[in-house]
Scaffold this active site. Structure first.
Site, PDB file in Angstrom:
ATOM      1  N   GLY A   1       0.761  -1.231   0.000  1.00 12.21           N
ATOM      2  CA  GLY A   1       0.000   0.000   0.000  1.00 12.21           C
ATOM      3  C   GLY A   1       0.794   1.285   0.000  1.00 12.21           C
ATOM      4  CG  ASP A   2       3.467   4.510   1.760  1.00 15.93           C
ATOM      5  OD1 ASP A   2       3.621   5.109   0.674  1.00 15.93           O
ATOM      6  OD2 ASP A   2       3.820   4.998   2.850  1.00 15.93           O
ATOM      7  CG  LEU A   3       6.538  -1.554  -2.352  1.00 13.32           C
ATOM      8  CD1 LEU A   3       6.770  -2.194  -0.995  1.00 13.32           C
ATOM      9  CD2 LEU A   3       6.179  -2.618  -3.392  1.00 13.32           C
ATOM     10  CD1 TRP A   4       7.386   5.205   0.621  1.00 14.53           C
ATOM     11  CD2 TRP A   4       9.234   6.305   0.043  1.00 14.53           C
ATOM     12  NE1 TRP A   4       7.877   5.825   1.749  1.00 14.53           N
ATOM     13  CE2 TRP A   4       9.009   6.506   1.428  1.00 14.53           C
ATOM     14  CE3 TRP A   4      10.347   6.910  -0.553  1.00 14.53           C
ATOM     15  CZ2 TRP A   4       9.844   7.278   2.216  1.00 14.53           C
ATOM     16  CZ3 TRP A   4      11.181   7.687   0.238  1.00 14.53           C
ATOM     17  CH2 TRP A   4      10.931   7.861   1.594  1.00 14.53           C
TER      18      TRP A   4
ATOM     19  CG  ASN B   1       7.730   2.906   3.444  1.00 15.98           C
ATOM     20  OD1 ASN B   1       8.378   3.496   4.304  1.00 15.98           O
ATOM     21  ND2 ASN B   1       6.536   3.310   3.056  1.00 15.98           N
TER      22      ASN B   1
END
Length: 273
Positions: free
Chosen positions: A182-185, A188
């Site tokens: 969901g927030d895979l930058w 992370n």
């Protein structure tokens, strides 16, 4: 030190050292050394218990994620993991890890055939509304695009409303349900010696696997090794991923301001909205 002391109480330990960690734009995060010499990662945030549930879900799906050592309503204490190498050193392994995550059976996390997450989450003070829907396209239109309409400039709001009406024709209603990070930058993703050490700071939901490519490709360019390790994608994936990028771009616009205005308008133009 207040956060470190709260973590020590949860762990039933004293503190021998504290060091702030980078990357905590939306929460306070630090390394804390306990009496037994162990380093642990301590963070706060709007919903530590929900984040802990998401980390447990990632681990259960076979993805590397830090072990939750203790949690309460204000503090999350995590296993310290060595992940100091740049993500570009481990693109191949990230492809493998993400394929494993997306292939895991998510039925324990959502009603059969439904998309979303049981509880709302947040990035800082920006709520991420969830709940469950049996139509992924409508979930994305309503929970990831239209929710921003009251909070952006009128010109962008009108384009979002127009785009949302076309989402059922652009996104699948019932893709194979997958657990999304969901927030895979890159910040992370922890890497060491060519392997992914851990995925951290999730904003999980059950949805279309391609949505995880959106944040990954918003600020980075995965190599061919990543795509080969991940495996085949569905026809039309590139166009859908561009559409999925709008959500993290809108989140950045609301959190960090006008510096992301051009990114949002460029993506709206790219999807012809």
């Amino acid at each position: 030190m207040e956060l470190a002391r709260a973590a020590a109480v949860l762990m039933g330990s004293g503190i021998t050292g504290v060091r702030p960690m980078g990357g905590g734009d939306l929460s306070e995060i630090m390394t804390v050394w306990l009496d037994d010499g162990r380093p642990v990662v301590v963070k706060n945030g709007p919903a530590p218990r929900i984040e802990a549930d998401m980390l447990w879900a990632l681990r259960a799906a076979g993805a590397p994620a830090p072990e939750v050592l203790a949690v309460d309503d204000t503090v999350l204490v995590l296993e310290w993991i060595d992940g100091t190498d740049p993500m570009r050193s481990a693109w191949t392994d990230l492809g493998r890890v993400l394929r494993t995550l997306h292939a895991a059976d998510p039925t324990a996390l959502a009603p059969s055939g439904h998309y979303g997450w049981a509880r709302d989450f947040a990035f800082g003070n920006l709520t991420i509304g969830n709940g469950f829907r049996d139509d992924w396209a409508l979930f994305w239109a309503e929970q990831r695009l239209l929710v921003h309409v009251p909070h952006v400039a009128p010109a962008i709001a009108r384009r979002l409303e127009s785009l949302a009406r076309t989402i059922p024709d652009r996104l699948p209603a019932r893709p194979t349900p997958a657990l999304l990070h969901g927030d895979l930058w890159s910040g992370n993703v922890l890497a060491k010696d060519g392997r992914i050490s851990a995925l951290v700071d999730p904003a999980c939901c059950i949805g279309h696997a391609e949505a995880d490519f959106a944040m990954l490709t918003l600020f980075a360019r995965p190599t061919s090794d990543f795509w080969e390790a991940y495996g085949p994608r569905e026809p039309g994936s590139a166009e859908r991923v561009t559409l999925y990028r709008l959500w993290p771009a809108l989140v950045h616009l609301r959190l960090f301001g006008s510096a992301y205005h051009d990114m949002v308008t460029a993506l709206l133009a790219e999807v012809k909205a």
